[in-house]
Design a protein around this motif. Structure first.
Motif, PDB file in Angstrom:
ATOM      1  N   LEU A 139      -3.414  18.727   7.605  1.00 35.81           N
ATOM      2  CA  LEU A 139      -3.071  18.878   6.296  1.00 35.81           C
ATOM      3  C   LEU A 139      -1.976  19.877   6.075  1.00 35.81           C
ATOM      4  O   LEU A 139      -1.295  19.752   5.314  1.00 35.81           O
ATOM      5  CB  LEU A 139      -4.516  19.555   5.619  1.00 35.81           C
ATOM      6  N   VAL A 140      -1.748  21.023   6.810  1.00 34.11           N
ATOM      7  CA  VAL A 140      -0.698  21.845   6.513  1.00 34.11           C
ATOM      8  C   VAL A 140       0.552  20.995   6.752  1.00 34.11           C
ATOM      9  O   VAL A 140       1.495  21.087   6.145  1.00 34.11           O
ATOM     10  CB  VAL A 140      -1.124  23.195   7.403  1.00 34.11           C
ATOM     11  N   SER A 141       0.613  20.320   7.660  1.00 32.68           N
ATOM     12  CA  SER A 141       1.947  19.588   8.107  1.00 32.68           C
ATOM     13  C   SER A 141       2.076  18.503   7.058  1.00 32.68           C
ATOM     14  O   SER A 141       3.326  18.300   6.761  1.00 32.68           O
ATOM     15  CB  SER A 141       1.886  19.150   9.520  1.00 32.68           C
ATOM     16  N   TYR A 142       0.964  17.911   6.702  1.00 41.21           N
ATOM     17  CA  TYR A 142       1.178  16.815   5.718  1.00 41.21           C
ATOM     18  C   TYR A 142       1.884  17.648   4.484  1.00 41.21           C
ATOM     19  O   TYR A 142       2.728  16.863   3.831  1.00 41.21           O
ATOM     20  CB  TYR A 142      -0.028  16.099   5.471  1.00 41.21           C
ATOM     21  N   GLN A 175       0.800  -1.074  -0.048  1.00 40.66           N
ATOM     22  CA  GLN A 175       0.075   0.086  -0.169  1.00 40.66           C
ATOM     23  C   GLN A 175       1.095   1.160   0.221  1.00 40.66           C
ATOM     24  O   GLN A 175       0.314   2.230  -0.595  1.00 40.66           O
ATOM     25  CB  GLN A 175      -0.968  -0.046   1.016  1.00 40.66           C
ATOM     26  N   VAL A 176       2.089   1.201   0.709  1.00 40.86           N
ATOM     27  CA  VAL A 176       2.961   2.184   0.535  1.00 40.86           C
ATOM     28  C   VAL A 176       3.565   2.599  -1.032  1.00 40.86           C
ATOM     29  O   VAL A 176       3.526   3.658  -1.373  1.00 40.86           O
ATOM     30  CB  VAL A 176       4.007   2.263   1.588  1.00 40.86           C
ATOM     31  N   LEU A 232       3.750   5.268  -5.857  1.00 37.35           N
ATOM     32  CA  LEU A 232       3.590   5.148  -7.417  1.00 37.35           C
ATOM     33  C   LEU A 232       2.579   6.074  -7.963  1.00 37.35           C
ATOM     34  O   LEU A 232       2.847   6.634  -8.907  1.00 37.35           O
ATOM     35  CB  LEU A 232       3.127   3.499  -7.773  1.00 37.35           C
ATOM     36  N   ALA A 233       1.442   6.114  -7.324  1.00 36.56           N
ATOM     37  CA  ALA A 233       0.392   7.266  -7.806  1.00 36.56           C
ATOM     38  C   ALA A 233       1.006   8.616  -7.705  1.00 36.56           C
ATOM     39  O   ALA A 233       0.744   9.662  -8.530  1.00 36.56           O
ATOM     40  CB  ALA A 233      -0.694   7.108  -7.147  1.00 36.56           C
ATOM     41  N   ALA A 234       1.635   9.104  -6.572  1.00 40.13           N
ATOM     42  CA  ALA A 234       2.146  10.505  -6.232  1.00 40.13           C
ATOM     43  C   ALA A 234       3.358  10.695  -7.485  1.00 40.13           C
ATOM     44  O   ALA A 234       3.338  11.798  -7.983  1.00 40.13           O
ATOM     45  CB  ALA A 234       2.982  10.602  -5.159  1.00 40.13           C
ATOM     46  N   ALA A 289       2.337  19.449  -4.157  1.00 37.67           N
ATOM     47  CA  ALA A 289       1.476  19.527  -3.410  1.00 37.67           C
ATOM     48  C   ALA A 289       0.167  18.265  -3.822  1.00 37.67           C
ATOM     49  O   ALA A 289      -0.138  17.707  -3.107  1.00 37.67           O
ATOM     50  CB  ALA A 289       0.668  20.888  -3.384  1.00 37.67           C
ATOM     51  N   GLY A 290       0.200  18.517  -5.125  1.00 38.94           N
ATOM     52  CA  GLY A 290      -0.944  17.471  -5.751  1.00 38.94           C
ATOM     53  C   GLY A 290      -0.603  15.901  -5.498  1.00 38.94           C
ATOM     54  O   GLY A 290      -1.172  15.203  -5.018  1.00 38.94           O
ATOM     55  N   ALA A 291       0.853  15.804  -5.849  1.00 41.77           N
ATOM     56  CA  ALA A 291       1.256  14.398  -5.547  1.00 41.77           C
ATOM     57  C   ALA A 291       1.220  13.674  -4.143  1.00 41.77           C
ATOM     58  O   ALA A 291       0.934  12.714  -3.546  1.00 41.77           O
ATOM     59  CB  ALA A 291       2.862  14.254  -6.069  1.00 41.77           C
ATOM     60  N   SER A 292       1.567  14.891  -3.152  1.00 42.68           N
ATOM     61  CA  SER A 292       1.370  14.734  -1.674  1.00 42.68           C
ATOM     62  C   SER A 292      -0.101  14.235  -1.210  1.00 42.68           C
ATOM     63  O   SER A 292      -0.094  13.288  -0.592  1.00 42.68           O
ATOM     64  CB  SER A 292       1.880  15.765  -0.944  1.00 42.68           C
ATOM     65  N   LEU A 293      -1.054  15.093  -2.014  1.00 42.63           N
ATOM     66  CA  LEU A 293      -2.292  14.691  -1.837  1.00 42.63           C
ATOM     67  C   LEU A 293      -2.751  13.493  -1.970  1.00 42.63           C
ATOM     68  O   LEU A 293      -3.446  12.592  -1.442  1.00 42.63           O
ATOM     69  CB  LEU A 293      -3.216  15.983  -2.374  1.00 42.63           C
ATOM     70  N   VAL A 294      -2.369  13.006  -3.530  1.00 43.55           N
ATOM     71  CA  VAL A 294      -2.743  11.850  -4.049  1.00 43.55           C
ATOM     72  C   VAL A 294      -1.833  10.655  -3.176  1.00 43.55           C
ATOM     73  O   VAL A 294      -2.781   9.648  -3.021  1.00 43.55           O
ATOM     74  CB  VAL A 294      -2.066  11.555  -5.460  1.00 43.55           C
ATOM     75  N   ASP A 295      -0.704  10.944  -2.770  1.00 42.20           N
ATOM     76  CA  ASP A 295       0.034   9.845  -1.956  1.00 42.20           C
ATOM     77  C   ASP A 295      -0.897   9.687  -0.595  1.00 42.20           C
ATOM     78  O   ASP A 295      -1.338   8.511  -0.187  1.00 42.20           O
ATOM     79  CB  ASP A 295       1.033  10.248  -1.457  1.00 42.20           C
ATOM     80  N   TYR A 296      -1.349  10.711   0.224  1.00 42.02           N
ATOM     81  CA  TYR A 296      -2.187  10.671   1.200  1.00 42.02           C
ATOM     82  C   TYR A 296      -3.728   9.865   1.021  1.00 42.02           C
ATOM     83  O   TYR A 296      -4.185   9.163   1.819  1.00 42.02           O
ATOM     84  CB  TYR A 296      -2.557  11.920   2.041  1.00 42.02           C
ATOM     85  N   ALA A 297      -4.013  10.277   0.079  1.00 38.17           N
ATOM     86  CA  ALA A 297      -5.541   9.748  -0.449  1.00 38.17           C
ATOM     87  C   ALA A 297      -5.310   8.141  -0.796  1.00 38.17           C
ATOM     88  O   ALA A 297      -6.071   7.492  -0.322  1.00 38.17           O
ATOM     89  CB  ALA A 297      -5.992  10.378  -1.768  1.00 38.17           C
ATOM     90  N   VAL A 298      -4.513   7.930  -1.615  1.00 39.51           N
ATOM     91  CA  VAL A 298      -4.243   6.277  -1.743  1.00 39.51           C
ATOM     92  C   VAL A 298      -3.988   5.480  -0.375  1.00 39.51           C
ATOM     93  O   VAL A 298      -4.504   4.627   0.099  1.00 39.51           O
ATOM     94  CB  VAL A 298      -3.153   6.132  -2.736  1.00 39.51           C
TER      95      VAL A 298
END
Length: 198
Positions: free
Chosen positions: A195-198, A118-119, A124-126, A153-162
């Protein structure tokens, strides 16, 4: 906190979900490596370095909810996602995403593989998003700082979402707690601070 509901836990569903993540990740990763082995050979020493470094950092987990731990290797995983093509970044994440509980035999082989896969999927998605939005790379003309920042920022959010999505489903299946409750418990502190720290 909501208590686990053992009556709602079906061990077969937990194992099926673990396999649903593990098998396609390993097979898909093998196919990606076979399609572009040069991406690994050229940077082999670097990829090994990153995997070892991430593995060491991952040995310092932060305890969270119901035995879950939060990785402190996220910044390093994102650097790898930005520097290398998606397949190479995912391979580094798969190898480097260690867990101290693996060495103490506190998690099963299936659970350890699920955690690593899962990591790897998250990275991969990010990486795919980041490289799809930028021309960032060793031989490419760099994009503007704004483009790189937005892509990161988008890649970080995708990583978090997945990552959080797969973990929330898994924990919900394992404990019988609704996914929505699990998702709320996966963050530390207020949502805005998290979210800011992430």
């Amino acid at each position: 906190f909501m208590k686990a509901n053992p009556a709602k836990v079906d061990r077969r569903k937990v194992i099926a979900f673990e396999l649903l993540v593990i098998v396609p990740t390993l097979v898909g990763g093998g196919v990606l490596v076979a399609r572009d082995p040069a991406a690994f050979r050229v940077y082999w020493d670097e990829l090994i370095f990153w995997a070892a470094l991430i593995g060491l950092v991952e040995l310092l987990p932060v305890p969270a909810w119901r035995g879950l731990t939060i990785s402190v290797g996220f910044p390093l995983l994102m650097v790898v996602a930005f520097l290398y093509e998606p397949a190479a970044a995912a391979a580094v994440a798969l190898v480097g995403a260690s867990d101290p509980r693996e060495f103490k035999r506190e998690v099963t082989l299936l659970r350890a593989l699920f955690n690593r896969c899962q990591v790897a999927l998250s990275v991969l998605a990010a990486s795919a998003l980041f490289h799809g939005l930028t021309e960032f790379g060793r031989d490419a003309q760099p994009d503007s700082e704004v483009v790189l920042l937005l892509a990161a920022a988008g890649a970080s959010l995708v990583d978090y979402a997945v990552n959080s999505g797969l973990v929330a489903i898994f924990v919900s299946l394992r404990t019988g707690v609704p996914i929505r409750q699990v998702a709320r418990e996966l963050r530390i502190g207020r949502l805005s601070e998290f979210l800011v720290s992430y």
